[in-house]
Design a protein around this motif. Structure first.
Motif, PDB file in Angstrom:
ATOM      1  N   LYS A 308       0.831  -1.195   0.000  1.00  0.00           N
ATOM      2  CA  LYS A 308       0.000   0.000   0.000  1.00  0.00           C
ATOM      3  C   LYS A 308       0.870   1.250   0.000  1.00  0.00           C
ATOM      4  O   LYS A 308       2.074   1.206   0.273  1.00  0.00           O
ATOM      5  CB  LYS A 308      -0.924   0.019   1.213  1.00  0.00           C
ATOM      6  CG  LYS A 308      -0.238  -0.116   2.556  1.00  0.00           C
ATOM      7  CD  LYS A 308      -1.283  -0.265   3.654  1.00  0.00           C
ATOM      8  CE  LYS A 308      -0.673  -0.720   4.968  1.00  0.00           C
ATOM      9  NZ  LYS A 308      -1.703  -0.920   6.015  1.00  0.00           N
ATOM     10  N   VAL A 309       0.208   2.357  -0.319  1.00  0.00           N
ATOM     11  CA  VAL A 309       0.792   3.690  -0.172  1.00  0.00           C
ATOM     12  C   VAL A 309      -0.044   4.425   0.857  1.00  0.00           C
ATOM     13  O   VAL A 309      -1.279   4.318   0.871  1.00  0.00           O
ATOM     14  CB  VAL A 309       0.814   4.442  -1.508  1.00  0.00           C
ATOM     15  CG1 VAL A 309       1.195   5.908  -1.304  1.00  0.00           C
ATOM     16  CG2 VAL A 309       1.784   3.778  -2.473  1.00  0.00           C
ATOM     17  N   GLN A 310       0.615   5.169   1.726  1.00  0.00           N
ATOM     18  CA  GLN A 310      -0.075   5.918   2.761  1.00  0.00           C
ATOM     19  C   GLN A 310       0.273   7.401   2.681  1.00  0.00           C
ATOM     20  O   GLN A 310       1.355   7.769   2.188  1.00  0.00           O
ATOM     21  CB  GLN A 310       0.298   5.380   4.145  1.00  0.00           C
ATOM     22  CG  GLN A 310      -0.135   3.934   4.373  1.00  0.00           C
ATOM     23  CD  GLN A 310       0.185   3.454   5.773  1.00  0.00           C
ATOM     24  OE1 GLN A 310       1.270   3.684   6.292  1.00  0.00           O
ATOM     25  NE2 GLN A 310      -0.778   2.774   6.398  1.00  0.00           N
ATOM     26  N   PRO A 331       0.092   9.326  12.210  1.00  0.00           N
ATOM     27  CA  PRO A 331      -1.245   8.826  11.863  1.00  0.00           C
ATOM     28  C   PRO A 331      -1.459   8.719  10.351  1.00  0.00           C
ATOM     29  O   PRO A 331      -2.280   9.418   9.750  1.00  0.00           O
ATOM     30  CB  PRO A 331      -2.173   9.867  12.485  1.00  0.00           C
ATOM     31  CG  PRO A 331      -1.386  11.135  12.465  1.00  0.00           C
ATOM     32  CD  PRO A 331       0.043  10.725  12.712  1.00  0.00           C
ATOM     33  N   TRP A 332      -0.718   7.835   9.723  1.00  0.00           N
ATOM     34  CA  TRP A 332      -0.844   7.627   8.279  1.00  0.00           C
ATOM     35  C   TRP A 332      -2.228   7.065   7.938  1.00  0.00           C
ATOM     36  O   TRP A 332      -2.814   6.307   8.706  1.00  0.00           O
ATOM     37  CB  TRP A 332       0.211   6.637   7.788  1.00  0.00           C
ATOM     38  CG  TRP A 332       1.632   7.074   7.949  1.00  0.00           C
ATOM     39  CD1 TRP A 332       2.476   6.768   8.977  1.00  0.00           C
ATOM     40  CD2 TRP A 332       2.390   7.883   7.050  1.00  0.00           C
ATOM     41  NE1 TRP A 332       3.713   7.328   8.779  1.00  0.00           N
ATOM     42  CE2 TRP A 332       3.690   8.021   7.598  1.00  0.00           C
ATOM     43  CE3 TRP A 332       2.111   8.487   5.834  1.00  0.00           C
ATOM     44  CZ2 TRP A 332       4.692   8.741   6.968  1.00  0.00           C
ATOM     45  CZ3 TRP A 332       3.105   9.214   5.201  1.00  0.00           C
ATOM     46  CH2 TRP A 332       4.387   9.341   5.776  1.00  0.00           C
ATOM     47  N   THR A 333      -2.725   7.431   6.763  1.00  0.00           N
ATOM     48  CA  THR A 333      -3.953   6.834   6.244  1.00  0.00           C
ATOM     49  C   THR A 333      -3.683   6.249   4.868  1.00  0.00           C
ATOM     50  O   THR A 333      -2.818   6.736   4.125  1.00  0.00           O
ATOM     51  CB  THR A 333      -5.090   7.874   6.146  1.00  0.00           C
ATOM     52  OG1 THR A 333      -4.681   8.932   5.268  1.00  0.00           O
ATOM     53  CG2 THR A 333      -5.422   8.436   7.509  1.00  0.00           C
ATOM     54  N   ASP A 334      -4.411   5.198   4.526  1.00  0.00           N
ATOM     55  CA  ASP A 334      -4.159   4.497   3.272  1.00  0.00           C
ATOM     56  C   ASP A 334      -4.686   5.290   2.079  1.00  0.00           C
ATOM     57  O   ASP A 334      -5.826   5.760   2.074  1.00  0.00           O
ATOM     58  CB  ASP A 334      -4.825   3.119   3.271  1.00  0.00           C
ATOM     59  CG  ASP A 334      -4.207   2.165   4.284  1.00  0.00           C
ATOM     60  OD1 ASP A 334      -3.141   2.509   4.841  1.00  0.00           O
ATOM     61  OD2 ASP A 334      -4.780   1.078   4.496  1.00  0.00           O
ATOM     62  N   ALA A 335      -3.831   5.432   1.061  1.00  0.00           N
ATOM     63  CA  ALA A 335      -4.275   5.923  -0.238  1.00  0.00           C
ATOM     64  C   ALA A 335      -4.783   4.730  -1.057  1.00  0.00           C
ATOM     65  O   ALA A 335      -4.760   3.588  -0.581  1.00  0.00           O
ATOM     66  CB  ALA A 335      -3.125   6.634  -0.952  1.00  0.00           C
ATOM     67  N   GLN A 336      -5.205   4.987  -2.264  1.00  0.00           N
ATOM     68  CA  GLN A 336      -5.724   3.926  -3.121  1.00  0.00           C
ATOM     69  C   GLN A 336      -4.694   3.591  -4.189  1.00  0.00           C
ATOM     70  O   GLN A 336      -4.259   4.472  -4.939  1.00  0.00           O
ATOM     71  CB  GLN A 336      -7.018   4.377  -3.798  1.00  0.00           C
ATOM     72  CG  GLN A 336      -7.637   3.350  -4.723  1.00  0.00           C
ATOM     73  CD  GLN A 336      -8.228   2.180  -3.966  1.00  0.00           C
ATOM     74  OE1 GLN A 336      -8.889   2.377  -2.944  1.00  0.00           O
ATOM     75  NE2 GLN A 336      -8.003   0.972  -4.445  1.00  0.00           N
TER      76      GLN A 336
END
Length: 426
Positions: A308-310, A331-336
């Protein structure tokens, strides 16, 4: 196809993604390359998803399979061998008609061979001999070509050639063979020689999931031209470009126990394989309170794969912990991760030929994203109050390592986390 066409492709992929995700208006997504985003003052975008210039940092915009003329070049030589007049190329063996490859035992650390292939006795390999081997052994695989110390990949190619081991077995090796080293044409000047090497075990046996090391003669289905290292170069799938020597002229089979690469003498880690990392390709030029933030970019998929990329935005008013240099607790969040292209730009007919490593007979990738290649990503972040911020993205490989881990050191390959500073205004 030129580099600007890549942004059409990239923005079309991201446009589809954002529209599918429910972003009806893309007015807030006036995207630009990160190089332009860092310019002061930023120029106003005349329209959403504007075609951008190549960035000053991060990755260069290119179509998925880069046309030969659009590869970036870091070749060595004074003069550059590909710039020589045609008469000189013919004279020194840099044409398909005159190319010759010597395969020899290292005189200083000899391997015991049944035979050698030399110009002196008329047995050096020529191009027709290589193509005869290709009739039975040719392989083709996708690979991003990139430099150990640069964050900008040089180009993405579909490389075709004969496994190097096929030539080695023709020497009937017996014993005392531990490494293979090789070099290309260097203007007949020993001071300009650039050499690389590999353990013979890597050449004779491919690690799980990796194609073989090849003597390459085609790029994207066309004969390899001189600027890309033709008529024949080495391509090592999992390594940086310095292992994939251009204008190949000599192979030495040696009993050396360690690398003798030119880069080893320049304080580089010559055994470090391709790293996984993400970079930003597009980001809003202007952000106002209430605007949803849409970003997109590119990931280089190294030997550890990509899960994944975050993305993460840090407020300057509330900075992250100072004792966490790689932002592992942020607090990373997942990209698509975006799907494989419908059309493979840079290839004839936009199709991947049958028999290509990693693809089925219909030219569809067996897994996505493919190791040793690239992928697109897109991310949506919520609106922010006025203030100063820093945007970052990172990759996470298939073993759970967040960029730049597990090899954060620059000499083993670039993987730094970008920092894009921006303001949100009323």
């Amino acid at each position: 196809m030129n580099r600007s066409d890549f942004l059409d492709e990239h923005f079309e992929l991201t446009r589809r993604h954002f529209l599918k995700a429910g972003v009806v208006s893309l007015a807030a997504a006036e995207l630009t390359s990160i190089g332009q985003a860092e310019e002061k003052p930023p120029a106003p975008a005349p329209s959403p998803l504007k075609r951008a210039k190549p960035p000053k940092a991060g990755v260069r915009p290119e179509p998925y399979f880069t046309p030969t003329q659009d590869f970036q070049d870091v070749s060595r030589g004074r003069p550059l061998p590909h710039s020589l007049p045609e008469e000189k190329k013919t004279e020194v063996g840099l044409t398909r008609e005159t190319w010759r490859l010597e395969v020899l035992s290292d005189p200083d650390h000899p391997a015991k061979l049944g035979r050698q292939f030399t110009k002196a006795d008329g047995t050096a390999f020529d191009f027709p001999a290589l193509l005869r081997l290709a009739e039975k052994h040719a392989v083709r695989f996708p690979k991003v070509m990139t430099c150990l110390n640069l964050g900008c990949p040089l180009g993405m190619g579909l490389w075709e050639g004969v496994p190097l081991r096929e030539l080695i077995w023709l020497t009937a090796p017996r014993e005392n063979l531990r490494r293979v080293f090789y070099y290309g044409y260097h203007n007949d000047d020993p001071a300009q020689m650039f050499r690389s090497s590999l353990p013979v075990g890597r050449v004779l046996e491919d690690p799980p999931g990796l194609p073989p090391v090849i003597l390459c003669y085609k790029l994207n289905g066309e004969w390899l031209d001189a600027e890309r290292g033709g008529p024949v170069r080495v391509v090592v799938p999992e390594h940086y470009g310095f292992k994939s020597i251009k204008w190949l002229t000599h192979l030495y089979l040696t009993n050396l126990p360690a690398a003798n690469d030119t880069y080893a003498e320049q304080n580089n880690d010559v055994d470090s394989p391709l790293k996984t990392f993400a970079a930003t390709l597009s980001f809003p030029r202007e952000i106002k309170t209430g605007d949803e933030i849409l970003a997109s970019g590119y990931a280089q998929v190294g030997v550890a794969g990509l899960s994944k990329v975050q993305v993460w935005i840090e407020s300057e008013a509330q900075p992250h912990a100072q004792d966490d240099p790689y932002f592992t607790t942020a607090p990373w969040t997942d990209a698509q991760l975006l799907p494989a292209p419908d059309k493979w730009t840079g290839l004839e007919g936009g199709r991947v030929p049958a028999g290509t490593y990693g693809f089925d007979d219909h030219g569809v990738p067996k897994a996505w994203p493919l190791r040793l290649t690239n992928a697109h990503w897109a991310g949506r972040l919520p609106a922010l109050p006025p203030g100063e911020y820093t945007f970052r993205c990172r990759s996470v490989d298939e073993r759970g390592h967040g960029q730049p881990m597990p090899r954060p050191f620059r000499k083993s390959g670039y993987a730094a986390i970008e920092a894009i500073r921006f303001k949100v205004t009323e």
